[in-house]
Every structure is written in C-alpha cells, then in structure tokens.
Design an enzyme around this catalytic site. Structure first.
Site, mmCIF file in Angstrom:
data_model
loop_
_atom_site.group_PDB
_atom_site.id
_atom_site.type_symbol
_atom_site.label_atom_id
_atom_site.label_comp_id
_atom_site.label_asym_id
_atom_site.label_seq_id
_atom_site.Cartn_x
_atom_site.Cartn_y
_atom_site.Cartn_z
ATOM 1 N N GLN A 129 0.852 -1.302 -0.119
ATOM 2 C CA GLN A 129 0.025 0.025 -0.064
ATOM 3 C C GLN A 129 0.961 1.098 -0.010
ATOM 4 O OE1 GLN A 129 -2.597 0.316 3.430
ATOM 5 N NE2 GLN A 129 -4.055 1.529 2.494
ATOM 6 N N VAL A 161 0.168 4.370 -0.243
ATOM 7 C CA VAL A 161 -0.297 5.566 0.539
ATOM 8 C C VAL A 161 -0.881 4.851 1.676
ATOM 9 C CG1 VAL A 161 -1.580 7.665 0.531
ATOM 10 C CG2 VAL A 161 -0.341 7.069 -1.476
ATOM 11 N N HIS A 166 -7.580 2.686 -0.509
ATOM 12 C CA HIS A 166 -7.932 3.105 -1.889
ATOM 13 C C HIS A 166 -8.285 1.872 -2.620
ATOM 14 C CE1 HIS A 166 -3.279 3.048 -1.639
ATOM 15 N NE2 HIS A 166 -3.613 2.648 -2.730
ATOM 16 N N HIS A 189 -8.271 0.338 -6.435
ATOM 17 C CA HIS A 189 -7.881 0.458 -7.585
ATOM 18 C C HIS A 189 -8.929 -0.137 -8.654
ATOM 19 C CE1 HIS A 189 -3.434 1.264 -6.912
ATOM 20 N NE2 HIS A 189 -3.673 0.687 -5.895
#
Length: 145
Positions: A96, A98, A102, A104
């Site tokens: 990961q 960041v 999130h 994708h």
C-alpha cells in the site's frame, strides 16, 4: 458527514484540493481520480473521504456507501474506456503505497498484457492443509462476531 483527514496524508491532500488530480467522482462519501501512474489509461483510485488506512479500519456504516461508489466507478471505467472488464483491488498495509484506503479500478481487455494477479500463484500441499486453512479463517470470523 464529518470529514476526518490527516495533513501529512497524500490522499487527504487530494480530498481537500491541496494536490491537483483529474477527478472522476466527488461526493460526501468518496473521491475518485485518475492514478498518476496507471496500469492502463482509465486506471482510477477510489478513496473514502474519512481517513482510514485499511479496509478493516473503514467504519461499518461507510462500507456500503463506499463500495456503492466503487461499483459506480467500475461501471463508468468499463463504459468510458470501452473495456471488456476491469480489475478491482485494494491492498491492506503490504504494497500500500499511500496509507489511506484506496481501491484500484483498472480497465481490462483480453490480451492487454496483464496476466491474472501480479504475483505468483501457489497450491495447497494437500486437502488436509486446505481444510486446516479454511478452519483457521472460520475460527477468526467467529472470534470477530
């Protein structure tokens, strides 16, 4: 809805507009934008407005609304990019880049060069090993209930 962010978090900076991106969706639950290093054109990241690092940190009341946005973006990526399908994935901690949840959404077409998952696949040594693995996961599910 309360917005929680961390000033040092790149995706929180995207959410507040401090870091410019190419937005595809923005509402009270999520922000979706083009990945700056896409696997293919149309590769989108969907992030919750609330700063959480992993899927397991996402508050229960946001799971449904967040994944409704992921579903909407997935349909839009496929339609907008005239893709035959898509790859939808999230990393939790490992890989990961960041530390903000999130998802994708990557447009896919047959013979696009990607081969299944991006890591080597394996097999269970035998049926007993697979049964033991399944039992460990079932036990963990019971422990969380």
């Amino acid at each position: 809805m309360e917005r929680q962010g961390r000033p040092e978090c790149l995706f929180c900076q995207v959410i507040t507009g401090e870091v410019p991106v190419h937005l595809v969706l923005e509402d009270e639950v999520a922000v979706a934008f083009l990945d700056h290093r896409p696997l293919f054109h149309g590769h989108v990241l969907v992030v919750p407005r609330t700063h959480v690092e992993t899927l397991t940190d996402l508050p229960e009341d946001l799971v449904g609304p967040f994944f409704e946005r992921v579903r909407e973006v997935t349909a839009a990526v496929e339609a907008g990019m005239a893709a035959a399908g898509s790859f939808v994935a999230a990393n939790n901690r490992v890989s990961q880049s960041v530390p903000h949840l999130h998802v994708h959404v990557v447009p896919r077409n047959r013979k696009d060069g990607l081969r299944g998952f991006f890591w080597p696949r394996t097999r269970y040594g035998d049926d007993a090993q697979a049964a033991d693995t399944a039992a460990r996961i079932r036990e963990a599910l019971r422990s969380e209930s």
